[in-house]
Scaffold this active site. Structure first.
Site, mmCIF file in Angstrom:
data_model
loop_
_atom_site.group_PDB
_atom_site.id
_atom_site.type_symbol
_atom_site.label_atom_id
_atom_site.label_comp_id
_atom_site.label_asym_id
_atom_site.label_seq_id
_atom_site.Cartn_x
_atom_site.Cartn_y
_atom_site.Cartn_z
ATOM 1 N N VAL A 11 0.831 -1.210 0.000
ATOM 2 C CA VAL A 11 0.000 0.000 0.000
ATOM 3 C C VAL A 11 0.868 1.264 0.000
ATOM 4 C CG1 VAL A 11 -1.753 1.310 1.265
ATOM 5 C CG2 VAL A 11 -1.908 -1.179 1.165
ATOM 6 N N GLY A 12 1.921 1.272 0.802
ATOM 7 C CA GLY A 12 2.786 2.452 0.892
ATOM 8 C C GLY A 12 3.416 2.793 -0.454
ATOM 9 N N ARG A 88 -9.985 -7.622 9.828
ATOM 10 C CA ARG A 88 -9.051 -6.519 10.084
ATOM 11 C C ARG A 88 -8.777 -6.400 11.593
ATOM 12 N NH1 ARG A 88 -12.676 -4.820 6.058
ATOM 13 N NH2 ARG A 88 -11.720 -4.036 4.158
ATOM 14 N N ASN A 95 -0.292 -4.418 15.133
ATOM 15 C CA ASN A 95 -0.320 -3.093 14.508
ATOM 16 C C ASN A 95 -0.430 -1.944 15.501
ATOM 17 O OD1 ASN A 95 0.054 -4.344 12.120
ATOM 18 N ND2 ASN A 95 -1.956 -3.924 11.248
ATOM 19 N N ASN A 120 -4.553 -1.267 9.606
ATOM 20 C CA ASN A 120 -5.781 -1.834 10.171
ATOM 21 C C ASN A 120 -5.576 -2.421 11.557
ATOM 22 O OD1 ASN A 120 -7.979 -1.521 8.348
ATOM 23 N ND2 ASN A 120 -6.921 -2.867 6.900
ATOM 24 N N ASP A 148 -13.621 2.388 0.357
ATOM 25 C CA ASP A 148 -14.882 1.630 0.345
ATOM 26 C C ASP A 148 -15.877 2.258 -0.636
ATOM 27 O OD1 ASP A 148 -13.704 0.107 2.316
ATOM 28 O OD2 ASP A 148 -14.563 1.282 3.956
ATOM 29 N N ARG A 151 -14.969 1.293 -4.125
ATOM 30 C CA ARG A 151 -15.416 -0.091 -4.367
ATOM 31 C C ARG A 151 -16.928 -0.138 -4.585
ATOM 32 N NH1 ARG A 151 -11.297 -2.793 0.074
ATOM 33 N NH2 ARG A 151 -9.586 -3.109 -1.402
ATOM 34 N N HIS A 175 -14.727 0.797 9.090
ATOM 35 C CA HIS A 175 -14.027 0.158 7.964
ATOM 36 C C HIS A 175 -13.833 -1.324 8.292
ATOM 37 C CE1 HIS A 175 -11.412 -0.320 4.561
ATOM 38 N NE2 HIS A 175 -10.386 -0.646 5.309
HETATM 39 N N1 LIG Z 1 -7.363 1.470 5.537
HETATM 40 C C1 LIG Z 1 -7.465 0.790 4.418
HETATM 41 O O1 LIG Z 1 -8.377 1.013 3.612
HETATM 42 C C2 LIG Z 1 -6.441 -0.259 4.086
HETATM 43 C C3 LIG Z 1 -6.389 -0.845 2.805
HETATM 44 C C4 LIG Z 1 -5.404 -1.799 2.535
HETATM 45 C C5 LIG Z 1 -4.498 -2.163 3.534
HETATM 46 N N2 LIG Z 1 -4.599 -1.590 4.764
HETATM 47 C C6 LIG Z 1 -3.659 -1.912 5.841
HETATM 48 O O2 LIG Z 1 -2.422 -1.267 5.556
HETATM 49 C C7 LIG Z 1 -1.360 -1.993 6.206
HETATM 50 C C8 LIG Z 1 -0.248 -2.261 5.185
HETATM 51 O O3 LIG Z 1 -0.679 -3.170 4.204
HETATM 52 P P1 LIG Z 1 0.327 -3.649 3.060
HETATM 53 O O4 LIG Z 1 -0.435 -4.550 2.166
HETATM 54 O O5 LIG Z 1 1.062 -2.485 2.512
HETATM 55 O O6 LIG Z 1 1.350 -4.540 3.937
HETATM 56 P P2 LIG Z 1 2.874 -4.887 3.577
HETATM 57 O O7 LIG Z 1 3.264 -6.021 4.454
HETATM 58 O O8 LIG Z 1 3.035 -5.026 2.104
HETATM 59 O O9 LIG Z 1 3.666 -3.567 4.019
HETATM 60 C C9 LIG Z 1 3.794 -3.155 5.340
HETATM 61 C C10 LIG Z 1 5.183 -2.572 5.505
HETATM 62 O O10 LIG Z 1 5.286 -2.008 6.807
HETATM 63 C C11 LIG Z 1 6.628 -2.178 7.228
HETATM 64 N N3 LIG Z 1 6.749 -2.001 8.664
HETATM 65 C C12 LIG Z 1 6.392 -2.847 9.663
HETATM 66 N N4 LIG Z 1 6.680 -2.286 10.852
HETATM 67 C C13 LIG Z 1 7.192 -1.061 10.601
HETATM 68 C C14 LIG Z 1 7.671 -0.016 11.439
HETATM 69 N N5 LIG Z 1 7.646 -0.109 12.765
HETATM 70 N N6 LIG Z 1 8.144 1.083 10.853
HETATM 71 C C15 LIG Z 1 8.177 1.199 9.495
HETATM 72 N N7 LIG Z 1 7.738 0.253 8.662
HETATM 73 C C16 LIG Z 1 7.258 -0.877 9.212
HETATM 74 C C17 LIG Z 1 6.983 -3.590 6.750
HETATM 75 O O11 LIG Z 1 8.379 -3.804 6.704
HETATM 76 C C18 LIG Z 1 6.310 -3.622 5.378
HETATM 77 O O12 LIG Z 1 7.193 -3.271 4.342
HETATM 78 C C19 LIG Z 1 -2.007 -3.254 6.774
HETATM 79 O O13 LIG Z 1 -2.290 -3.073 8.139
HETATM 80 C C20 LIG Z 1 -3.301 -3.373 5.984
HETATM 81 O O14 LIG Z 1 -4.276 -4.106 6.673
HETATM 82 C C21 LIG Z 1 -5.540 -0.659 5.049
#
Ligand SMILES: NC(=O)c1ccc[n+]([C@@H]2O[C@H](COP(=O)([O-])OP(=O)(O)OC[C@H]3O[C@@H](n4cnc5c(N)ncnc54)[C@H](O)[C@@H]3O)[C@@H](O)[C@H]2O)c1
Length: 307
Positions: A11-12, A88, A95, A120, A148, A151, A175
């Site tokens: 996501v990042g 979630r 988290n 999440n 959402d 979607r 959410h």
């Molecule tokens: N709010 C929304 O609509 C929504 C949508 C999609 C995903 N998400 C959530 O976003 C989060 C990320 O999802 P993703 O698919 O990118 O996961 P991902 O595993 O691909 O990426 C998460 C990244 O966070 C890094 N990380 C972990 N701890 C850390 C810290 N202390 N400092 C810095 N970086 C750190 C990891 O190394 C990893 O690269 C999840 O919690 C997911 O559930 C939320």
């Protein structure tokens, strides 16, 4: 405008890519704890600049928050995503610790920053960021409803057999698979209520497909989705950076609006240079009010797990 994205995962990185492609920010800093990961993602993305035609500089860092200094907006995507079959809410244990640490590091280096929480369970993580930082409430925004709603519009366009650009609609509430409240009554196709075109049963199906939108993708992908989440975050960031004052449903700390207090949950808000500039209170019918109340109770229950 300098923007930090914490978590260079799915996501990042997607979020950084969309921000760059939209070309409104001078700099995006990607930060991750995995050695070299953010640097690698940043370099890969920078090598798309000439191909995609953007001037935003993307840099990566392994855990060095001094590089995030004076960011105007910071996005928290760090944390674990769901695996198929997970809710979630099950992510809270890991988290919560991550979001707490990341939020306090961010604020040390960018005292004026506006924070967008994505990790999440997002409503509870947004609430946690408020409790941890004690910032003015307009500076912490939870991203869920923008995704959402996208979607929802996709599912509506599918049911209507029309392009998504013809459709407007919004999802409020928590959410989560059960907490989302797609506002089918108010959704429109070019200003005509979709209730004119779709049967009650078909609309109920659209709402159901919307609510499990994330779970459906998690099942297909083996992890949670990233393109639409990244795009949704980038739209919020752009609305702040360009002071667009767009309306999105976002998770915000409520203090009596919609009859709710002391929780973060998705309601329509105006997003501009000051973050959340206004909570928009729309008229809900009795059934919608009851569903929002039920959704709020579920969010509060998850918030209780923080103690
Ligand atoms: N709010 C929304 O609509 C929504 C949508 C999609 C995903 N998400 C959530 O976003 C989060 C990320 O999802 P993703 O698919 O990118 O996961 P991902 O595993 O691909 O990426 C998460 C990244 O966070 C890094 N990380 C972990 N701890 C850390 C810290 N202390 N400092 C810095 N970086 C750190 C990891 O190394 C990893 O690269 C999840 O919690 C997911 O559930 C939320």
């Amino acid at each position: 405008m300098k923007i930090t994205v914490v978590g260079a995962g799915a996501v990042g990185a997607s979020c950084a890519e969309y921000i760059a492609i939209k070309d409104f920010a001078s700099e995006v800093v990607l930060l991750d704890i995995k050695e070299g990961f953010a640097e690698g993602k940043a370099m890969d993305l920078m090598q798309t600049a000439t191909l995609n035609g953007f001037d935003t500089t993307i840099t990566g860092t392994t855990g060095d928050y001094s590089k995030t200094k004076d960011s105007q907006v910071a996005v928290i995507t760090s944390g674990i995503p769901r695996k198929p079959g997970m809710t979630r809410e099950e992510l809270i244990g890991i988290n919560a610790g991550i979001v707490k640490d990341v939020a306090s590091e961010l604020i040390k280096h960018s005292p004026e920053v506006t924070i967008i929480v994505v990790s999440n369970p997002m409503d509870t993580m947004t609430y946690l960021a408020h409790k941890e930082l004690g910032l003015p409430k307009h500076r912490i925004i939870g991203m869920g409803g923008a995704l959402d709603s996208a979607r929802f519009k996709y599912r509506l366009s599918e049911a209507l057999g029309c392009p998504s650009s013809d459709v407007d609609g919004m999802v409020i509430g928590g959410h989560s698979d059960t907490g989302m409240l797609p506002l089918t009554r108010l959704a429109t196709r070019n200003s005509v209520r979709v209730t004119e075109f779709l049967s009650e049963d078909r609309l109920a199906q659209v709402a159901e497909d919307t609510k499990v939108g994330g779970a459906t993708l998690t099942k297909l992908l083996g992890t949670s989705a990233w393109y639409a989440p990244g795009a949704a975050v980038s739209s919020l960031v752009q609305s702040i950076a360009c002071d667009q004052k767009k309306m999105f449903p976002c998770s915000t700390l409520l203090d009596g609006e919609y009859g709710l207090k002391d929780l973060c949950i998705g309601v329509p808000v105006i997003i501009g240079k000051n973050g959340i500039e206004k909570v928009v209170e729309i008229e809900l019918n009795e059934q919608e009010k009851a569903k929002l109340k039920e959704s709020a109770e579920a969010v509060k229950k998850t918030n209780g797990l923080l103690e």
